[in-house]
Write an enzyme that holds these catalytic residues in place. Structure first.
Site, PDB file in Angstrom:
ATOM      1  N   MET A   6     -11.320   3.570  -8.092  1.00 52.05           N
ATOM      2  CA  MET A   6     -11.025   3.691  -9.513  1.00 52.05           C
ATOM      3  C   MET A   6     -11.224   2.318 -10.161  1.00 52.05           C
ATOM      4  O   MET A   6     -11.178   1.294  -9.498  1.00 52.05           O
ATOM      5  CB  MET A   6      -9.583   4.160  -9.697  1.00 52.05           C
ATOM      6  CG  MET A   6      -9.252   5.370  -8.851  1.00 52.05           C
ATOM      7  SD  MET A   6     -10.103   6.864  -9.378  1.00 52.05           S
ATOM      8  CE  MET A   6      -9.051   7.289 -10.724  1.00 52.05           C
ATOM      9  N   HIS A  24     -15.231  -5.254  -0.437  1.00 53.04           N
ATOM     10  CA  HIS A  24     -15.289  -3.797  -0.430  1.00 53.04           C
ATOM     11  C   HIS A  24     -15.695  -3.272   0.942  1.00 53.04           C
ATOM     12  O   HIS A  24     -15.056  -2.383   1.508  1.00 53.04           O
ATOM     13  CB  HIS A  24     -16.286  -3.329  -1.503  1.00 53.04           C
ATOM     14  CG  HIS A  24     -16.464  -1.847  -1.536  1.00 53.04           C
ATOM     15  ND1 HIS A  24     -17.474  -1.212  -0.858  1.00 53.04           N
ATOM     16  CD2 HIS A  24     -15.725  -0.881  -2.132  1.00 53.04           C
ATOM     17  CE1 HIS A  24     -17.370   0.088  -1.064  1.00 53.04           C
ATOM     18  NE2 HIS A  24     -16.313   0.316  -1.826  1.00 53.04           N
ATOM     19  N   GLY A  64     -11.255   0.623  -4.272  1.00 50.59           N
ATOM     20  CA  GLY A  64     -12.613   0.574  -4.815  1.00 50.59           C
ATOM     21  C   GLY A  64     -13.026   1.838  -5.536  1.00 50.59           C
ATOM     22  O   GLY A  64     -14.121   1.909  -6.070  1.00 50.59           O
ATOM     23  N   TYR A  87       1.414  24.940  25.319  1.00 51.97           N
ATOM     24  CA  TYR A  87       0.511  23.787  25.369  1.00 51.97           C
ATOM     25  C   TYR A  87      -0.676  23.967  24.437  1.00 51.97           C
ATOM     26  O   TYR A  87      -0.980  25.088  24.022  1.00 51.97           O
ATOM     27  CB  TYR A  87       0.019  23.538  26.803  1.00 51.97           C
ATOM     28  CG  TYR A  87      -0.901  24.614  27.335  1.00 51.97           C
ATOM     29  CD1 TYR A  87      -2.272  24.584  27.072  1.00 51.97           C
ATOM     30  CD2 TYR A  87      -0.410  25.659  28.106  1.00 51.97           C
ATOM     31  CE1 TYR A  87      -3.112  25.565  27.553  1.00 51.97           C
ATOM     32  CE2 TYR A  87      -1.244  26.648  28.597  1.00 51.97           C
ATOM     33  CZ  TYR A  87      -2.600  26.602  28.303  1.00 51.97           C
ATOM     34  OH  TYR A  87      -3.429  27.581  28.769  1.00 51.97           O
ATOM     35  N   ARG A 126      -5.357  -0.738 -15.320  1.00 50.39           N
ATOM     36  CA  ARG A 126      -5.747  -0.433 -13.941  1.00 50.39           C
ATOM     37  C   ARG A 126      -5.311   0.971 -13.591  1.00 50.39           C
ATOM     38  O   ARG A 126      -4.256   1.431 -14.004  1.00 50.39           O
ATOM     39  CB  ARG A 126      -5.079  -1.414 -12.973  1.00 50.39           C
ATOM     40  CG  ARG A 126      -5.277  -2.847 -13.352  1.00 50.39           C
ATOM     41  CD  ARG A 126      -4.461  -3.732 -12.453  1.00 50.39           C
ATOM     42  NE  ARG A 126      -5.320  -4.489 -11.570  1.00 50.39           N
ATOM     43  CZ  ARG A 126      -4.914  -5.110 -10.486  1.00 50.39           C
ATOM     44  NH1 ARG A 126      -3.662  -5.014 -10.107  1.00 50.39           N
ATOM     45  NH2 ARG A 126      -5.742  -5.792  -9.746  1.00 50.39           N
ATOM     46  N   CYS A 184      -7.135  26.977  23.673  1.00 51.29           N
ATOM     47  CA  CYS A 184      -8.201  26.165  24.272  1.00 51.29           C
ATOM     48  C   CYS A 184      -9.444  26.106  23.392  1.00 51.29           C
ATOM     49  O   CYS A 184     -10.464  25.563  23.784  1.00 51.29           O
ATOM     50  CB  CYS A 184      -8.539  26.648  25.675  1.00 51.29           C
ATOM     51  SG  CYS A 184      -9.139  28.335  25.711  1.00 51.29           S
ATOM     52  N   SER A 191      -4.325  32.541  26.546  1.00 51.70           N
ATOM     53  CA  SER A 191      -4.827  31.297  25.972  1.00 51.70           C
ATOM     54  C   SER A 191      -5.695  31.673  24.778  1.00 51.70           C
ATOM     55  O   SER A 191      -6.642  32.464  24.913  1.00 51.70           O
ATOM     56  CB  SER A 191      -5.644  30.522  27.011  1.00 51.70           C
ATOM     57  OG  SER A 191      -6.177  29.383  26.394  1.00 51.70           O
ATOM     58  N   LYS A 209       0.629   2.132  -7.258  1.00 53.17           N
ATOM     59  CA  LYS A 209       0.667   0.792  -7.854  1.00 53.17           C
ATOM     60  C   LYS A 209       1.814   0.679  -8.845  1.00 53.17           C
ATOM     61  O   LYS A 209       2.590  -0.275  -8.817  1.00 53.17           O
ATOM     62  CB  LYS A 209      -0.678   0.546  -8.557  1.00 53.17           C
ATOM     63  CG  LYS A 209      -0.987  -0.886  -8.801  1.00 53.17           C
ATOM     64  CD  LYS A 209      -2.395  -1.030  -9.386  1.00 53.17           C
ATOM     65  CE  LYS A 209      -3.470  -0.732  -8.348  1.00 53.17           C
ATOM     66  NZ  LYS A 209      -4.810  -0.571  -8.947  1.00 53.17           N
ATOM     67  N   ARG A 257       1.135  -3.199  -1.670  1.00 61.98           N
ATOM     68  CA  ARG A 257       1.017  -1.838  -1.126  1.00 61.98           C
ATOM     69  C   ARG A 257       0.981  -1.955   0.392  1.00 61.98           C
ATOM     70  O   ARG A 257       0.705  -3.047   0.922  1.00 61.98           O
ATOM     71  CB  ARG A 257      -0.236  -1.149  -1.636  1.00 61.98           C
ATOM     72  CG  ARG A 257      -1.498  -1.894  -1.297  1.00 61.98           C
ATOM     73  CD  ARG A 257      -2.718  -1.239  -1.912  1.00 61.98           C
ATOM     74  NE  ARG A 257      -3.854  -2.133  -1.822  1.00 61.98           N
ATOM     75  CZ  ARG A 257      -4.980  -1.960  -2.483  1.00 61.98           C
ATOM     76  NH1 ARG A 257      -5.121  -0.964  -3.310  1.00 61.98           N
ATOM     77  NH2 ARG A 257      -5.974  -2.799  -2.334  1.00 61.98           N
TER      78      ARG A 257
HETATM   79  C1  PEP Z   1     -13.046  29.985  22.401  1.00 61.10           C
HETATM   80  O1  PEP Z   1     -13.697  30.980  22.124  1.00 61.10           O
HETATM   81  O2  PEP Z   1     -12.238  29.453  21.635  1.00 61.10           O
HETATM   82  C2  PEP Z   1     -13.221  29.328  23.716  1.00 61.10           C
HETATM   83  C3  PEP Z   1     -12.478  28.307  24.052  1.00 61.10           C
HETATM   84  O3  PEP Z   1     -14.222  29.786  24.502  1.00 61.10           O
HETATM   85  P1  PEP Z   1     -15.759  29.417  24.315  1.00 61.10           P
HETATM   86  O4  PEP Z   1     -15.841  28.368  23.277  1.00 61.10           O
HETATM   87  O5  PEP Z   1     -16.220  29.013  25.631  1.00 61.10           O
HETATM   88  O6  PEP Z   1     -16.301  30.754  23.863  1.00 61.10           O
END
Ligand code: PEP
Ligand code: MG
Length: 881
Positions: free
Chosen positions: A104, A455, A102, A850, A93, A830, A763, A23, A337
């Site tokens: 502060m 709000h 809302g 990836y 303020r 993953c 992975s 502000k 803002r």
């Molecule tokens: C993991 O362990 O991160 C994974 C992807 O396998 P899961 O969650 O199936 O054990």
């Protein structure tokens, strides 16, 4: 030289947010570009931190600097604080670095006392206005600075109105207001134990301290936690000379967005109230008029305001949220803002700004918070179901999306019932910052009062929660916990549904549908993909999820958990037979009956993925997960299988483990039962061959889970290759495939060079890696992790946000060792972290090929990956300079 803790508005600029708060920096900037801003000064965030460092004391040096700036302001304005003629009044303020709506507190009209109220009357010739300002100040100061409950003051006001039969505050007479001032002072004295302070300097210092203190009030802490704002930033305090919107019919006050904050439409959007002070608009107590009506009521002011909105938007190159006041026909800008907006509006605004040449695509991509996309990926009401729905009322469409839930009237109840697993709608007359936790827990928020900038509306939009505000047709009775609409009564715990895009309110539950991904969302995501240089895959176990993920932009499957296929009704009997087999021959037989199912599963997935890479993981969970455990189910299964219950029970007990997560699972199953690995490898190959025959290209990646030593992979890889190659030879249909492993055990990270010799890819299974790296059981950590985060032992739940300092180092080590051994080693992630923005950025920095995440998180991961690319290229530019 001593530190400068206080800055006049003309000494700062918009780059000084860290010191002056958002502000303060913007007030300084607006002053610099010549806009009509009431003048004042800003006390820095460093002063706030100094206050905390000095045991809640404002040190003399800071007091001295405040005195100096105050004297300068008085001189410039030609007015004096507390004077009996033409007194200076100021607002106090808060102003944090990141806007915290809302959270502060603000105090207006500071400087009024029994003397200066007379001075104000003399200067304004408006006795009513002067006493009205005084009574407002006493209430606000008492509430914000001294924590005297607001309701005590409201009760007095209501009593006056009731006694005189008034409907509006504006009907109160001078005599009424004088009486109210006296009553208010008495409330103050009783609550605080001393007279209401008449010394304006004392009022000012107590107010400044209150703002500093409010940095650490519980709702500010909750908001910071929700929005990842560090607790050590502190807040600045802005002291600004007052202008008055409540001086009569040529005065007013309002809030406007330069574009529609719900949809992003490029059209001024706002509300104002004639003869009112700012708090009246934001608090939602009176229902304001739309900004368009100002065009007729005060055409010159409207034109000037529109001109200023264009200047501000052009200057900040973003949609602005502007507070203004008109004092006796003169326009003042109190604040600007970047406006909070829904995800849909955010996307529409950046797409418009790029198309208009105001910002470039990279800037557009950096402006959207990846998690915000979640709002766009969530369902709305099924239009068919909506046709038959029982519409009760219509309020303001304050924050889009749809929600169905049981109604609760208090934030605490909403939290409690949501924690118990219920879907909850928080219904209130109007919300206030104290309701924040209830709003977080609720599916949606419904209020009877307040406008689009109330709000409830502002906070819900920020959270991406659906909200219908100002639904005046509903009579919400919080104390008896019911809503009345005509003759209908809806009691606490009953279902209602709200549509934050239309403002409609319905009785009962309404089913939801999925989302629209074209239009500006599509355009925006195409820019994301132009910029991004890391792939995004999905975790999917069936063709339906795979297709959904492709719609969301997935470029392959990063994890297909084959065990989910085993649980389906038509195969579980064969799975159980396989587990209960006493001999290898019996097991092979049972597996043979499973093979056609698995072949179909994989075929379906290859078809859905249309030539994109598919990472398929061999069976991972402990086998007992496929068997029943209680006596009744064991008996039922035994009779189904034609064996004795005691026999089945014995086998179940044999398979029982103390630590199943660390037990007989992952590749350990394939090592002890290679037949399972053989069947799955053949099924993958046969599914792939069938897909090729059906005209689809295939790129299977066979993944072995839970490798702890390279020897496991050394044993299993040849089995997989033998089975697949045999199927290829048998069919005469060729395809390429790779064999790799999950890296999810710390020992695998440490010996990743050895493993890389045998693996085509890694992975990272960061779920298991977090479990085993921390030694926190995935199944049990929920019992204590919340407290670990609350007590600051952990910054975040490491199962949601990758712990880069610890688990991240294991990943880093594995990447270095693996790629050191095999530079072309393909790397992905993953675990759940594959869709979490900060973890995605980490993966990018590590050079992963990836990330893979659940379908709904794919767009979030795409955006996070693109942002990581931009950050890197900006970083490089920086270094180049
Ligand atoms: C993991 O362990 O991160 C994974 C992807 O396998 P899961 O969650 O199936 O054990
Ligand atoms: Mg795992």
């Amino acid at each position: 030289m001593s530190t400068k803790f206080v800055y006049s508005f003309d000494e700062g600029n918009k780059e000084m947010r860290g010191l002056l708060g958002g502000k303060g920096a913007n007030l300084a900037e607006m002053t610099n570009i010549g806009l009509p801003v009431p003048q004042g000064f800003t006390i820095t965030t460093e002063a706030c931190n100094d206050y905390y460092d000095n045991d809640h004391k404002i040190v003399d040096e800071i007091i001295k600097q405040i005195d100096e700036k105050l004297a300068q302001l008085e001189k410039e304005q030609g007015k004096k604080l507390g004077s009996d003629s033409n007194p200076l009044l100021v607002s106090v303020r808060s102003g944090a670095v990141f806007s915290m709506p809302g959270m502060m507190d603000t105090i207006l009209n500071l400087g009024l006392n029994d003397t200066s109220v007379k001075g104000l009357i003399e200067a304004t010739k408006n006795e009513r206005f002067s006493y009205d300002s005084y009574r407002r100040f006493i209430q606000m100061f008492s509430d914000v600075a001294m924590e005297v409950p607001k309701y005590k003051f409201e009760n007095v006001l209501d009593a006056y109105k009731e006694k005189n039969g008034y409907k509006f505050d504006t009907e109160l007479t001078v005599e009424d207001l004088k009486g109210i001032v006296e009553d208010y002072k008495a409330i103050y004295k009783e609550a605080v134990g001393e007279d209401f302070p008449q010394d304006p300097k004392k009022q000012l210092m107590l107010s400044i301290e209150a703002v500093f203190r409010s940095w650490n009030n519980p709702r500010a802490i909750v908001y910071r936690k929700l929005n990842d704002i560090p607790g050590n930033l502190g807040t600045a305090v802005n002291i600004q000379s007052m202008v008055f919107g409540n001086m009569g019919q040529t005065s007013g006050t309002g809030v406007a967005f330069t574009r529609n904050p719900s949809t992003g439409e490029n059209r001024l959007f706002g509300e104002y109230l004639i003869n009112a002070q700012g708090e009246d608009v934001v608090a939602g107590i009176r229902t304001p008029q739309t900004i368009d009506t100002l065009k007729n009521e005060m055409p010159e002011i409207y034109d000037e305001f529109v001109k200023i909105t264009h200047i501000l938007e052009g200057h900040y190159k973003d949609m602005q949220d502007i507070e203004f006041t008109i004092e006796n026909g003169r326009l003042f800008i109190l604040q600007t803002r970047n406006g909070k907006r829904t995800a849909q509006a955010a996307i529409n605004v950046v797409v418009d700004l790029v198309n208009d040449g105001v910002i470039d695509k990279e800037e557009a991509v950096m402006r959207i918070e990846p998690n915000q996309l979640d709002q766009l990926l969530h369902p709305t009401f099924d239009p068919k179901a909506l046709k038959g729905a029982d519409k009760l009322a219509k309020g303001l469409p304050a924050s889009p999306g749809a929600a169905t839930g049981r109604v609760y009237f208090y934030a605490d109840d909403a939290v409690q019932h949501a924690n118990a697993g219920e879907k909850v709608l928080l219904v209130r007359q109007e919300t206030s910052p104290e309701d924040i936790e209830g709003m977080v827990s609720a599916e949606g928020i419904l209020t009877a009062r307040g406008g689009m900038t109330s709000h409830a509306a502002v906070v819900a939009r920020g959270m991406g929660k659906c909200c219908v505000a100002g639904c005046g047709e509903l009579r919400v009775d919080e104390s008896s916990r019911e809503i009345r609409v005509g003759d209908l009564v809806i009691k606490e715990g009953e279902f209602m549904s709200i549509d934050g895009s239309s403002g409609c309110v319905y009785l009962g539950q309404i089913p939801m549908t999925s989302v629209e991904l074209s239009g500006s969302f599509g355009t925006f995501m195409s820019w994301v993909d132009e910029i991004r240089d890391m792939m995004v895959r999905t975790n999917a176990d069936n063709p339906r999820d795979a297709k959904k993920a492709i719609e969301f932009g997935a470029e392959g499957i990063g994890l297909c958990r084959t065990e989910h296929m085993f649980f389906e009704e038509d195969r579980i009997p064969a799975v159980r037979k396989m587990i209960l087999s006493e001999t290898v021959e019996d097991r092979v037989k049972a597996l043979e009956s499973l093979l056609p199912f698995q072949r179909e599963d994989f075929h379906g997935i290859f078809m859905a993925m249309e030539g994109r890479p598919c990472n398929i993981r061999l069976l991972d969970p402990p086998l007992h997960e496929f068997l029943p455990h209680d006596d009744a189910s064991i008996e039922a299964l035994a009779s189904q299988m034609g064996i004795r219950p005691s026999e089945l029970k014995k086998r179940v007990m044999d398979l029982d483990e103390f630590n199943p997560m660390l037990g007989h699972r992952g590749c350990r199953l394939a090592v002890t039962y290679p037949e399972i690995c053989e069947m799955q490898s053949r099924a993958i190959a046969q599914g792939a061959i069938q897909a090729i025959k059906d005209g689809v290209d295939v790129h299977p990646e066979i993944m072995v889970p839970l490798i702890g030593t390279v020897n496991e992979l050394k044993m299993l890889r040849p089995i997989i290759e033998r089975c697949i190659n045999e199927e290829i030879e048998k069919s005469g249909v060729k395809f390429d495939y790779t064999v790799g492993t999950m890296i999810e055990i710390p020992r695998a990270c440490v010996t990743a060079d050895e493993i890389a010799e045998v693996a085509d890819f890694f992975s990272f299974g960061t779920n298991d890696l977090t479990q085993m790296g921390f030694g926190y059981s995935r199944d049990d950590a929920g019992k204590f992790l919340g407290e670990y985060v609350d007590k600051g032992i952990l910054e975040k739940d490491p199962f949601q946000v990758l712990d880069q300092r610890g688990i991240g180092r294991l990943v880093e080590m594995a990447v270095k060792l693996g790629r050191g051994q095999k530079p072309e080693l393909k790397l992905g992630i993953c675990g759940e972290h594959g869709g979490e923005p900060s973890s995605v950025e980490f993966c990018y920095k590590q050079g992963l090929n990836y990330v893979s995440c659940s379908p709904f998180r794919v767009p979030i991961a795409r955006l996070a990956a693109a942002q990581a690319t931009v950050k890197k290229s900006k970083g490089n530019q920086h270094r180049d300079k």
